[in-house]
Motif scaffolding. Structure first.
Motif, PDB file in Angstrom:
ATOM      1  N   LYS A  46     -31.318  68.192  35.388  1.00  0.00           N
ATOM      2  CA  LYS A  46     -30.869  69.371  34.678  1.00  0.00           C
ATOM      3  C   LYS A  46     -30.668  70.520  35.663  1.00  0.00           C
ATOM      4  N   GLY A  87     -27.592  49.871  23.846  1.00  0.00           N
ATOM      5  CA  GLY A  87     -28.478  49.768  22.700  1.00  0.00           C
ATOM      6  C   GLY A  87     -29.735  50.609  22.779  1.00  0.00           C
ATOM      7  N   GLN A  88     -29.787  51.504  23.730  1.00  0.00           N
ATOM      8  CA  GLN A  88     -30.989  52.323  23.922  1.00  0.00           C
ATOM      9  C   GLN A  88     -30.697  53.804  23.709  1.00  0.00           C
ATOM     10  N   GLY A  89     -31.757  54.587  23.705  1.00  0.00           N
ATOM     11  CA  GLY A  89     -31.587  56.025  23.653  1.00  0.00           C
ATOM     12  C   GLY A  89     -31.171  56.577  25.001  1.00  0.00           C
ATOM     13  N   LEU A  90     -31.057  57.889  25.082  1.00  0.00           N
ATOM     14  CA  LEU A  90     -30.632  58.539  26.305  1.00  0.00           C
ATOM     15  C   LEU A  90     -31.840  59.031  27.094  1.00  0.00           C
ATOM     16  N   GLN A  97     -27.246  73.714  19.903  1.00  0.00           N
ATOM     17  CA  GLN A  97     -26.095  72.820  19.877  1.00  0.00           C
ATOM     18  C   GLN A  97     -25.624  72.562  21.294  1.00  0.00           C
ATOM     19  N   LEU A  98     -25.996  71.415  21.846  1.00  0.00           N
ATOM     20  CA  LEU A  98     -25.449  71.009  23.125  1.00  0.00           C
ATOM     21  C   LEU A  98     -24.020  70.512  22.922  1.00  0.00           C
ATOM     22  N   TYR A 104     -27.445  62.727  31.369  1.00  0.00           N
ATOM     23  CA  TYR A 104     -28.279  61.717  30.743  1.00  0.00           C
ATOM     24  C   TYR A 104     -27.675  60.350  31.029  1.00  0.00           C
ATOM     25  N   GLU A 154     -24.174  53.863  30.725  1.00  0.00           N
ATOM     26  CA  GLU A 154     -23.243  54.927  30.376  1.00  0.00           C
ATOM     27  C   GLU A 154     -23.903  56.265  30.680  1.00  0.00           C
ATOM     28  N   TRP A 212     -21.415  67.844  24.302  1.00  0.00           N
ATOM     29  CA  TRP A 212     -21.525  66.575  25.028  1.00  0.00           C
ATOM     30  C   TRP A 212     -20.163  66.080  25.492  1.00  0.00           C
ATOM     31  N   GLY A 213     -20.138  65.497  26.684  1.00  0.00           N
ATOM     32  CA  GLY A 213     -18.986  64.745  27.107  1.00  0.00           C
ATOM     33  C   GLY A 213     -18.957  63.393  26.397  1.00  0.00           C
ATOM     34  N   ALA A 214     -17.805  62.712  26.507  1.00  0.00           N
ATOM     35  CA  ALA A 214     -17.635  61.427  25.823  1.00  0.00           C
ATOM     36  C   ALA A 214     -18.280  60.272  26.573  1.00  0.00           C
ATOM     37  N   GLN A 271     -27.663  56.228  29.516  1.00  0.00           N
ATOM     38  CA  GLN A 271     -27.961  55.392  28.354  1.00  0.00           C
ATOM     39  C   GLN A 271     -27.678  53.936  28.689  1.00  0.00           C
ATOM     40  N   PHE A 290     -23.799  60.498  30.453  1.00  0.00           N
ATOM     41  CA  PHE A 290     -23.307  61.598  29.646  1.00  0.00           C
ATOM     42  C   PHE A 290     -23.661  62.929  30.291  1.00  0.00           C
ATOM     43  N   PHE A 330     -26.779  69.291  31.974  1.00  0.00           N
ATOM     44  CA  PHE A 330     -27.627  68.102  31.946  1.00  0.00           C
ATOM     45  C   PHE A 330     -26.779  66.863  32.231  1.00  0.00           C
TER      46      PHE A 330
END
Lengths: 113, 112
Positions: free
Chosen positions: A49, A41-44, A100-101, A36, A88, A103-105, A38, A90, A34
């Motif tokens: 995919k 201040g917001q969600g992803l 459990q995904l 994503y 940003e 995630w990259g930083a 962001q 991800f 995936f």
């Protein structure tokens, strides 16, 4: 160990230029992949995919990504960036029935006018 | 269409105070629900997930707990906040474990 690496913490690109964000993963099973995005201040928001099939996947906002199994990579590309793409990004890896995904930083994209 | 609501957007709480963050999903039934915490430069850390009412799985030991009192409601709580609980908390849902996550807008928690 399972991991996702986004080697670039920040990337600066001129508006109108092409973009490639790198994602490398280490995962024991055949992965789901995936990207994503962001905004501050917001969600992803899901960009795209890959589950199976064609290794070049198209997403929203003109983004695409290519799954390369031999390189364990899933790089995100866009031919021409817009100032609104500053955000940003991800990369994440998972597997069927695995909650459990990994995630990259994240990579922060900065757009130069 | 499905929507996810998360509140409050920002919260400043003193150390030792309780916490309750709420998340609700509309337009779907029996979703998988997730709480994540995001630290700058470190990606997302899964805190809890739930596959049904009253079913909570914790991914990391911590000062937080989660509950799912209704099908589409997911609550993150703490009895006594620590400074280290500061962060950006994200709720997410998915129709099943093989589908992408859909995130709320997050809560910025500052513990002072």
């Amino acid at each position: 160990a399972q991991s996702v690496t986004q080697p670039d913490i920040h990337i600066t690109v001129s508006e109108g230029a092409s973009l490639e964000l790198r994602c490398n993963y280490s995962y024991g099973a055949t992965p789901y992949l995936f990207w994503y995005v962001q905004s501050p201040g917001q969600g992803l928001q899901l960009l795209l995919k890959y589950f199976s099939g064609d290794t070049l996947v198209q997403g929203i906002k003109g983004f695409e990504a290519e799954f390369k199994r031999s390189q364990s990579s899933f790089n995100l590309r866009k031919p021409s960036v817009h100032w609104s793409d500053a955000a940003e990004y991800f990369c994440a890896v998972g597997a069927p029935s695995n909650y459990q995904l990994i995630w990259g930083a994240g990579t922060k994209l900065i757009i130069k006018p | 269409s499905q929507t996810i609501h998360q509140w409050p957007a920002t919260l400043v709480q003193p150390v030792g105070s309780p916490l309750s963050l709420e998340c609700t999903v509309e337009g779907t039934s029996n979703p998988n629900l997730y709480w994540y915490r995001q630290a700058a430069g470190r990606g997302l850390q899964l805190l809890f997930y739930s596959v049904g009412i009253g079913q909570i799985s914790s991914e990391v030991p911590q000062n937080l707990s989660a509950s799912r009192p209704q099908d589409r409601q997911f609550i993150l709580s703490s009895k006594k906040l620590l400074l280290s609980d500061s962060g950006f908390y994200l709720c997410a849902w998915s129709p099943d474990s093989s589908s992408p996550l859909h995130f709320g807008n997050g809560t910025r928690l500052t513990v002072t």
